[in-house]
Design a protein around this motif. Sequence first.
Motif, PDB file in Angstrom:
ATOM      1  N   TYR A 107     -11.412   4.659   7.451  1.00 49.69           N
ATOM      2  CA  TYR A 107      -9.948   4.632   7.418  1.00 49.69           C
ATOM      3  C   TYR A 107      -9.376   3.538   8.309  1.00 49.69           C
ATOM      4  CZ  TYR A 107      -9.941   8.818   4.585  1.00 49.69           C
ATOM      5  OH  TYR A 107     -10.116   9.700   3.546  1.00 49.69           O
TER       6      TYR A 107
ATOM      7  N   ILE B 253      -1.891   6.292   6.196  1.00 51.53           N
ATOM      8  CA  ILE B 253      -1.878   4.836   6.027  1.00 51.53           C
ATOM      9  C   ILE B 253      -0.482   4.379   5.603  1.00 51.53           C
ATOM     10  CG2 ILE B 253      -2.929   2.890   4.836  1.00 51.53           C
ATOM     11  CD1 ILE B 253      -4.850   4.401   6.669  1.00 51.53           C
TER      12      ILE B 253
ATOM     13  N   LEU C 172      -5.120  12.102   5.254  1.00 47.35           N
ATOM     14  CA  LEU C 172      -6.008  11.012   4.865  1.00 47.35           C
ATOM     15  C   LEU C 172      -6.552  11.209   3.446  1.00 47.35           C
ATOM     16  CD1 LEU C 172      -7.971  10.671   8.223  1.00 47.35           C
ATOM     17  CD2 LEU C 172      -6.191   9.143   7.364  1.00 47.35           C
TER      18      LEU C 172
ATOM     19  N   GLU D  37       0.804  -1.232   0.000  1.00 44.22           N
ATOM     20  CA  GLU D  37       0.000   0.000   0.000  1.00 44.22           C
ATOM     21  C   GLU D  37       0.836   1.281   0.000  1.00 44.22           C
ATOM     22  OE1 GLU D  37      -2.855  -3.134   1.215  1.00 44.22           O
ATOM     23  OE2 GLU D  37      -0.742  -2.703   1.594  1.00 44.22           O
TER      24      GLU D  37
ATOM     25  N   THR E 236      -2.883   5.633  -1.865  1.00 42.47           N
ATOM     26  CA  THR E 236      -2.837   5.438  -0.415  1.00 42.47           C
ATOM     27  C   THR E 236      -2.616   6.759   0.314  1.00 42.47           C
ATOM     28  OG1 THR E 236      -1.948   3.218  -0.695  1.00 42.47           O
ATOM     29  CG2 THR E 236      -1.654   4.232   1.455  1.00 42.47           C
TER      30      THR E 236
ATOM     31  N   SER F 151       1.838   4.580   8.559  1.00 46.75           N
ATOM     32  CA  SER F 151       1.511   3.511   9.499  1.00 46.75           C
ATOM     33  C   SER F 151       2.070   2.173   9.024  1.00 46.75           C
ATOM     34  CB  SER F 151      -0.004   3.411   9.682  1.00 46.75           C
ATOM     35  OG  SER F 151      -0.533   4.596  10.218  1.00 46.75           O
ATOM     36  N   GLN F 152       1.939   1.900   7.729  1.00 50.83           N
ATOM     37  CA  GLN F 152       2.451   0.635   7.221  1.00 50.83           C
ATOM     38  C   GLN F 152       3.962   0.540   7.381  1.00 50.83           C
ATOM     39  OE1 GLN F 152       2.075  -0.427   2.931  1.00 50.83           O
ATOM     40  NE2 GLN F 152       0.975  -2.230   3.696  1.00 50.83           N
TER      41      GLN F 152
ATOM     42  N   LEU G 274      -8.969   0.602   6.074  1.00 51.53           N
ATOM     43  CA  LEU G 274      -7.759   0.715   5.258  1.00 51.53           C
ATOM     44  C   LEU G 274      -6.519   0.405   6.080  1.00 51.53           C
ATOM     45  CD1 LEU G 274      -8.362   3.953   3.113  1.00 51.53           C
ATOM     46  CD2 LEU G 274      -8.963   1.587   2.588  1.00 51.53           C
ATOM     47  N   LEU G 275      -6.520   0.830   7.334  1.00 50.69           N
ATOM     48  CA  LEU G 275      -5.365   0.617   8.194  1.00 50.69           C
ATOM     49  C   LEU G 275      -5.165  -0.873   8.484  1.00 50.69           C
ATOM     50  CD1 LEU G 275      -3.290   2.471   9.508  1.00 50.69           C
ATOM     51  CD2 LEU G 275      -4.722   2.534  11.556  1.00 50.69           C
TER      52      LEU G 275
ATOM     53  N   ALA H 270      -3.706  -2.547   5.494  1.00 50.04           N
ATOM     54  CA  ALA H 270      -2.272  -2.264   5.380  1.00 50.04           C
ATOM     55  C   ALA H 270      -1.476  -3.140   6.329  1.00 50.04           C
ATOM     56  CB  ALA H 270      -2.000  -0.789   5.645  1.00 50.04           C
TER      57      ALA H 270
END
Length: 734
Positions: free
Chosen positions: A695, A585, A626, A575, A581, A588-589, A698-699, A702
């Motif tokens: 979201y 996110i 975001l 991602e 993306t 965070s990944q 999505l998190l 990821a």
Amino acid sequence: MSPYTFEFEDGTVRQWRLTESGAESATVTEYTPSLFVAGPDDALADLSERLASDPKVAATARERWATSLHEAHAGERSRVLRADLERVGEVRTLAREIRGVHGRETQAPGTFRLFDVDLAPGFRYCLDRGLDPTPDRDLRTLRLALDDAALADGDLSALELSGEPVDGDEQRTLRTLDHRLERRDPDVLVVSHADLVPLLERRAEALGLESFHLGRKPGWTRLASENTYASYGRVGHSPSRYRVPGRAIIDASNSFLWHQSGLAGIRYMVERTGRPLQEAAWGSIGTLLTSRQIRLARRERGVLAPWNKWEPERFSDVETLHAADRGGFTFAPEVGFHEDVHEIDFASLYPRIICERDVSPETVGCDCRVGDSDLSAADGDGHRVPELEYDVCGVDAFLPAVLEPLISERAGIKQRLEGDLPEEEAARLRAESGAIKWVLVSCFGYQGYRNAKFGRIECHEAINAYAREIALTAKRRLEDAGWRIVHGIVDSLWVTPRVDDPDPLSDVIGEVSDTVGIPLEHDGSYEWVCFVPLRDSVGSADGGDTPGSAVPSAGALTKYFGKRTGGEYKFRGIELRQRSTPAFIADSQRAFVEALDRERDPEAVCDALGRRLTELREGAVEPADLEITNRVSKRLADYGQRTHTTAALRRYERRGIDRHPGQSVDYVVTDDDARGPERVRLGLEEPRTYDADYYATLLVRACESVVSPLGWDERRIRRSLRDGRTVRLSTFVE
């Protein structure tokens, strides 16, 4: 000094040459662009008589040219009709009339074949006159930028010059710009969007600023209208193109090469293709490659550029078709966490196959050696494609002549960059290397492109066949030497020791390079690397949640991440490498990967996920982080589903901002349960809220990409978040 930019108007050409202090113009009145027509002699004679009364045509003549690479290879020439025109803008008009009117009235379909029709005006002029449009000195640039909202509103007060805002109303902004143009006298204008050109000129006229003009002389011209196109299944948008006297325009919204290699890369491609700077800037990589081919074909082999590719695929038996349709090679990735991994790849594999194996449209299947039944790679005059049994003539191949100088120059640039160079020179060399890279990347696929001027599907098939043979040769030698391949695709292999004391990898690489004739290089080593499974393919052998009990899953060919020896992380396909993306996110990944690296435990990654989810649900994330970017694939009215993209398009529509297929929309999801445009807010609307649940999904996805190589899926992640474990302190280390 050669001219570097051109203007075509009313049958004349104004060419601008750079001087030490600026630029000067000269007008050429005797230029008559030409197109060529091939066909039977009687049909060409009749066409010549018809064209004699056409006011667009200045003259006609019969000449001898090669109409294909095959003719040139055989030393043959065809008698063709050359039609000279009064104006460059009428070339396509006459071509359509020859095909659609003259051809249909008196000849059978396909009687006439047309050449040198769809050449860009500046490129055509340089080709006809033998000019090199490469700038002779360093170029002076000025960057003009205006955001989408201000551009739609026609508000120039938000204009930025070279990254700095101009404080004041429109009149002051235009006066400041006029002063900057006069003082700097730029050779190139880099605009954020081409529509800035007419907007600036019209606003200056409306405000009575008679002395203002973007060019070195008054006036501006629209060269082409905006249009939407499809390429390789993807929709793109080409904005309008404009010209101003004496300056080249680079539209940053419509220049792939500008974003990849900057002005230095564009300038390099001007030198290698013969396209003037402005035409090189908006040209795609395929266009630049074709321009280089056309230039070399005309100058060195006397071959004209066909308007439409007409050579059909040759007949093949079923067995050959089956072998040819296999495509390139892949070694399925072994999903999981692997330590002590080395990445090795072949340097410019496909371009080097073309050059080393003499693959070219006129050499594959060449019958100039009919009767020689013992062709082999050892024979300097030809060889046979493995599996396909295509004979390849090894004499004076065209494509190698196109590519070999680029391969050699890139290798030389890489060698120079290993030394201690001033940063300015190193930056220029990196830009040139990047520009070459993209042309080399595209040269293979372009052979299979149905509209390629000098492409041929049999070449595409032959290159794939050679690549498969080379990959299998490397595989056998690596495995014999005690190495195991854990993944392989296109020109790259990832290997890890199969035995306790394998042969030195450097020795194996050298042996493979000598055997196949193409350099195999050590691209880097990894402390560890994870190959990601296809989404939704992770399952457990016993239905439980034990990380080690996962059933081996099919691997995604282009998704992996790892830590190189030395500490640098490498990410591909997941991602954080995807354009859509959001920044939060992606960040965070990266934190999830760092947690996996520290603890080697998927539960540690879930702890990091929990912390990020808390931030998200507490509203501690900036909405701007975001923002999602998506490409529009069709018009708003053509969408059948109510998606986030359609909601964003409606909001753009409300603000009077056009978004065409191929362009992008930027938005934040603020209420995913709402209907219509209220689901999202555009980035330019500076949203203050967001939909935390959306979201959060999505998190979690990821996070799943990071832990799925260890057998964890979304269900297992969510269970870990609910199990009430004590969060380890390392979760808070980033």
